[in-house]
Motif scaffolding. Structure first.
Motif, PDB file in Angstrom:
ATOM      1  N   ARG A 209     -10.453  21.585  86.154  1.00 17.09           N
ATOM      2  CA  ARG A 209     -10.684  20.426  87.024  1.00 17.09           C
ATOM      3  C   ARG A 209      -9.442  20.096  87.846  1.00 17.09           C
ATOM      4  NH1 ARG A 209     -14.923  15.994  84.912  1.00 17.09           N
ATOM      5  NH2 ARG A 209     -16.207  17.308  83.559  1.00 17.09           N
ATOM      6  N   LEU A 210      -8.279  20.219  87.227  1.00 17.69           N
ATOM      7  CA  LEU A 210      -7.041  19.981  87.965  1.00 17.69           C
ATOM      8  C   LEU A 210      -6.908  20.967  89.118  1.00 17.69           C
ATOM      9  CD1 LEU A 210      -4.565  19.450  84.964  1.00 17.69           C
ATOM     10  CD2 LEU A 210      -5.644  17.689  86.358  1.00 17.69           C
ATOM     11  N   ALA A 211      -7.279  22.228  88.863  1.00 17.09           N
ATOM     12  CA  ALA A 211      -7.150  23.269  89.894  1.00 17.09           C
ATOM     13  C   ALA A 211      -8.049  22.990  91.091  1.00 17.09           C
ATOM     14  CB  ALA A 211      -7.477  24.629  89.286  1.00 17.09           C
ATOM     15  N   GLN A 212      -9.189  22.346  90.842  1.00 14.32           N
ATOM     16  CA  GLN A 212     -10.103  22.043  91.949  1.00 14.32           C
ATOM     17  C   GLN A 212      -9.466  21.128  92.988  1.00 14.32           C
ATOM     18  OE1 GLN A 212     -13.645  20.446  90.164  1.00 14.32           O
ATOM     19  NE2 GLN A 212     -14.219  22.407  89.202  1.00 14.32           N
ATOM     20  N   LEU A 213      -8.489  20.332  92.569  1.00 11.61           N
ATOM     21  CA  LEU A 213      -7.789  19.441  93.491  1.00 11.61           C
ATOM     22  C   LEU A 213      -6.384  19.955  93.825  1.00 11.61           C
ATOM     23  CD1 LEU A 213      -8.783  15.890  92.193  1.00 11.61           C
ATOM     24  CD2 LEU A 213      -9.719  17.167  94.116  1.00 11.61           C
ATOM     25  N   GLY A 214      -6.149  21.236  93.493  1.00 12.37           N
ATOM     26  CA  GLY A 214      -4.874  21.850  93.844  1.00 12.37           C
ATOM     27  C   GLY A 214      -3.750  21.570  92.877  1.00 12.37           C
ATOM     28  N   LEU A 215      -4.071  21.020  91.705  1.00 11.17           N
ATOM     29  CA  LEU A 215      -3.037  20.742  90.706  1.00 11.17           C
ATOM     30  C   LEU A 215      -2.881  21.926  89.761  1.00 11.17           C
ATOM     31  CD1 LEU A 215      -3.564  17.025  89.625  1.00 11.17           C
ATOM     32  CD2 LEU A 215      -1.427  18.038  90.367  1.00 11.17           C
ATOM     33  N   GLN A 216      -1.685  22.436  89.651  1.00 14.62           N
ATOM     34  CA  GLN A 216      -1.388  23.501  88.713  1.00 14.62           C
ATOM     35  C   GLN A 216      -0.738  22.912  87.461  1.00 14.62           C
ATOM     36  OE1 GLN A 216      -2.432  26.663  89.327  1.00 14.62           O
ATOM     37  NE2 GLN A 216      -3.349  25.701  91.146  1.00 14.62           N
ATOM     38  N   ASP A 217      -0.819  23.663  86.367  1.00 14.47           N
ATOM     39  CA  ASP A 217      -0.221  23.184  85.119  1.00 14.47           C
ATOM     40  C   ASP A 217       1.266  22.912  85.332  1.00 14.47           C
ATOM     41  OD1 ASP A 217       0.121  22.429  82.536  1.00 14.47           O
ATOM     42  OD2 ASP A 217      -0.110  24.434  81.670  1.00 14.47           O
ATOM     43  N   ALA A 218       1.723  21.838  84.716  1.00 16.51           N
ATOM     44  CA  ALA A 218       3.112  21.397  84.840  1.00 16.51           C
ATOM     45  C   ALA A 218       3.409  20.509  83.641  1.00 16.51           C
ATOM     46  CB  ALA A 218       3.291  20.626  86.153  1.00 16.51           C
ATOM     47  N   PRO A 219       4.648  20.043  83.473  1.00 21.06           N
ATOM     48  CA  PRO A 219       4.913  19.071  82.402  1.00 21.06           C
ATOM     49  C   PRO A 219       3.930  17.903  82.487  1.00 21.06           C
ATOM     50  CG  PRO A 219       6.971  19.831  83.345  1.00 21.06           C
ATOM     51  CD  PRO A 219       5.878  20.424  84.194  1.00 21.06           C
ATOM     52  N   ALA A 220       3.510  17.424  81.335  1.00 19.72           N
ATOM     53  CA  ALA A 220       2.456  16.409  81.283  1.00 19.72           C
ATOM     54  C   ALA A 220       2.816  15.172  82.106  1.00 19.72           C
ATOM     55  CB  ALA A 220       2.183  16.022  79.837  1.00 19.72           C
ATOM     56  N   ALA A 221       4.053  14.717  82.017  1.00 18.59           N
ATOM     57  CA  ALA A 221       4.452  13.513  82.756  1.00 18.59           C
ATOM     58  C   ALA A 221       4.265  13.693  84.256  1.00 18.59           C
ATOM     59  CB  ALA A 221       5.903  13.164  82.434  1.00 18.59           C
ATOM     60  N   ALA A 222       4.551  14.907  84.759  1.00 20.17           N
ATOM     61  CA  ALA A 222       4.381  15.170  86.188  1.00 20.17           C
ATOM     62  C   ALA A 222       2.904  15.211  86.566  1.00 20.17           C
ATOM     63  CB  ALA A 222       5.064  16.482  86.562  1.00 20.17           C
ATOM     64  N   LEU A 223       2.087  15.788  85.717  1.00 20.92           N
ATOM     65  CA  LEU A 223       0.655  15.877  86.009  1.00 20.92           C
ATOM     66  C   LEU A 223       0.018  14.500  86.116  1.00 20.92           C
ATOM     67  CD1 LEU A 223      -0.608  18.845  83.767  1.00 20.92           C
ATOM     68  CD2 LEU A 223      -0.538  18.760  86.267  1.00 20.92           C
ATOM     69  N   VAL A 224       0.268  13.653  85.118  1.00 20.00           N
ATOM     70  CA  VAL A 224      -0.420  12.356  85.105  1.00 20.00           C
ATOM     71  C   VAL A 224       0.143  11.415  86.160  1.00 20.00           C
ATOM     72  CG1 VAL A 224      -0.969  12.638  82.661  1.00 20.00           C
ATOM     73  CG2 VAL A 224       1.056  11.315  83.314  1.00 20.00           C
ATOM     74  N   ALA A 225       1.330  11.712  86.695  1.00 19.48           N
ATOM     75  CA  ALA A 225       1.905  10.869  87.747  1.00 19.48           C
ATOM     76  C   ALA A 225       1.401  11.249  89.128  1.00 19.48           C
ATOM     77  CB  ALA A 225       3.433  10.967  87.710  1.00 19.48           C
TER      78      ALA A 225
END
Length: 552
Positions: free
Chosen positions: A455-471
């Motif tokens: 689901r993250l990839a669908q919006l262009g988000l790649q895996d990263a440290p959790a704090a960076a993802l949720v921010a």
């Protein structure tokens, strides 16, 4: 002639816990004092600051030989030898403890919890075994006695951690537990109180589990005087554990006081008057009380046996969840969870813990599908990883099935509505979605992200440290989508309830309404400006309380 030229460093009255109290009969006290004197002497040899390792080992070897031979040149050894001849116990247990004292001479660190408790099996458990054999008690008392002795030993280690390091160069805090947080230097740094508190509390969680496992000991003892002493000892262990949770043993001396000992004496005195009742139900009910969960409201509407059973289910869930969330290395979490797997497998034979015995009773009465306990443990193993990521919606569904669907399935059996299994599974998934949405930041702090990477990839988000993802602002958009799925789930649950026994499912309905309100608050707040974990208002809680008091 004593093996040391100086007096013993401690006497029975100086110990934290009763050694040869006046509660014991005179005949037994004499043997106990002989055992204590020999063990105290050997311990003092192992701790002697003016002796080298080789000299310590030589003296311990001489002590063992004197014990076996009953050498009058070593009065402490001779007295215990004579006590063993009379009571047929003492020598074997003392020799086990001599192995621990030799270990103290050459070993200063313990790698993990298993390593530490292995040491306690030699340094503490033989004391309990000696007392049991001295009083002619059954083997059924051995396991709870071992649990109590191990708990007492670790409490002493925590209490004396600063002194042990300074005077003996020994540390009994597991090395694997301190390393991720900075190691021994950080643990003993006076300024690192918050980090030290996490480790201390994690150790005390394990100690409290041991104390709980020991609570059946008084029930299994036939000798009233020994029963009284065991009850007093358990009460003191409880108290010292609580004091260590609120005080820092690196910064101050933490110990029980005269009032604690007086209360423990009164507890023990009751054991002389009557045989104690089972503490198993107290352990599970206390787990529910401590949780503060709104689920308690629904539990109160159940009949006694169903309430007792759901307390057991909840206590099990709470215990394994606490393991997964604890501040210990992942390998230790997995080991503790696997201990629970073994306990679940023992439920139909001879469970060893209060929660296990209560679960066994509940399973017998309500035909609990125990494979669901293993499913929950599978989910907890996922949570125990150093880093949690779910690849796809399938993984999210499987995770929700394990950590929430399992609980729902067990619960509907307790409620007497096993045909509501599909409802329980679907509602469980919905509640877990709300948990994920509510705990985004708390989970991120543990490097957990439960929104699937797909689901993250669908919006262009790649895996990263959790704090960076949720921010990332895009993360909030995914949360909004998940919230709509949870709303749909609640609507489906409402529809399913039209054909189910709402009165029997009242606890589940109250839980559902609690979570529905949480979801409404989350949606109203949004996910762009989160400020800590959302909690229900007083008005929300009053609404739930009112619903709990009404018929379903």
């Amino acid at each position: 002639m004593s093996m040391l030229a100086k007096d013993a460093t401690k006497r029975p009255k100086d110990e934290n816990f009763p050694v040869a109290s006046l509660v014991l009969s005179p005949e037994h006290r004499e043997a106990v004092l002989a055992f204590y004197a020999f063990v105290r002497l050997a311990d003092d040899v192992a701790d002697a600051p003016d002796l080298g390792a080789s000299e310590k080992l030589a003296r311990l070897e001489a002590l063992e030989q004197a014990l076996v031979m009953g050498d009058p040149k070593a009065p402490e050894a001779m007295l215990l030898h004579e006590a063993d001849k009379k009571h047929r116990c003492g020598i074997a247990q003392a020799r086990e403890m001599l192995r621990a004292f030799r270990q103290d001479v050459i070993k200063t660190r313990y790698n993990n919890w298993e390593d530490l408790t292995g040491y306690c099996r030699l340094s503490a458990n033989p004391v309990g075994r000696f007392l049991l054999q001295l009083h002619g008690e059954c083997a059924s008392a051995y396991a709870p006695s071992d649990a109590l002795c191990t708990a007492l030993q670790i409490l002493n280690h925590l209490q004396d951690c600063g002194k042990d390091l300074q005077n003996l160069g020994r540390i009994y805090i597991p090395l694997q537990w301190t390393m991720p947080l900075g190691g021994d230097k950080a643990f003993f740094d006076p300024a690192q109180a918050a980090m030290r508190r996490m480790i201390l509390d994690a150790m005390l969680d394990r100690v409290d589990s041991l104390i709980d496992s020991s609570r059946i000991l008084p029930e299994r003892l036939q000798n009233k005087r020994l029963r009284a002493q065991s009850m007093a000892t358990i009460a003191l262990a409880d108290r010292l554990s609580r004091r260590l949770r609120t005080s820092d043993p690196v910064l101050e001396r933490v110990e029980t006081n005269k009032a604690d000992k007086a209360r423990a004496f009164m507890v023990g005195l009751s054991g002389l008057i009557r045989k104690p009742e089972s503490q198993d139900t107290h352990v599970t009910a206390e787990a529910v009380r401590r949780s503060g969960s709104s689920f308690r409201l629904g539990m109160q509407s159940l009949s006694y046996e169903r309430r007792r059973a759901i307390h057991a289910v909840y206590a099990f869930c709470r215990n394994v969840d606490d393991i997964a969330d604890s501040n210990v290395p992942p390998s230790e979490k997995i080991r503790f969870l696997r201990e629970w797997r073994r306990e679940i497998d023992r439920l139909r034979r001879a469970p060893e813990t209060p929660i296990g015995r209560e679960l066994a009773r509940a399973s017998s009465l309500f035909r609990l599908p125990l494979e669901e306990c293993h499913a929950l443990l599978d989910g907890m193993e996922t949570d125990s990883a150093e880093r949690v990521r779910l690849s796809s919606d399938h993984d999210l569904h499987l995770y929700g099935r394990r950590v929430a669907g399992s609980v729902g399935t067990l619960s509907v059996h307790v409620f007497g509505v096993p045909k509501a299994r599909a409802f329980a599974l679907d509602l469980g998934r919905t509640l877990q979605l709300v948990n994920i949405l509510r705990d985004v930041d708390e989970d991120a702090a543990r490097e957990r992200v439960y929104i699937p990477l797909s689901r993250l990839a669908q919006l262009g988000l790649q895996d990263a440290p959790a704090a960076a993802l949720v921010a990332d602002p895009r993360f909030a958009r995914i949360c909004e989508t998940l919230a709509e799925e949870a709303r749909t789930g609640f609507a489906a649950a409402d529809e399913a309830l039209t054909s189910l026994d709402r009165a029997a499912l009242k606890p589940a309905i109250l839980m559902m309404e609690n979570y529905r309100r949480v979801l409404d608050r989350l949606i109203a707040r949004g996910w762009g400006m989160r400020q800590g974990r959302l909690r229900l208002t007083t008005a929300d809680k009053l609404h739930l309380l009112t619903r709990a008091m009404r018929p379903a």
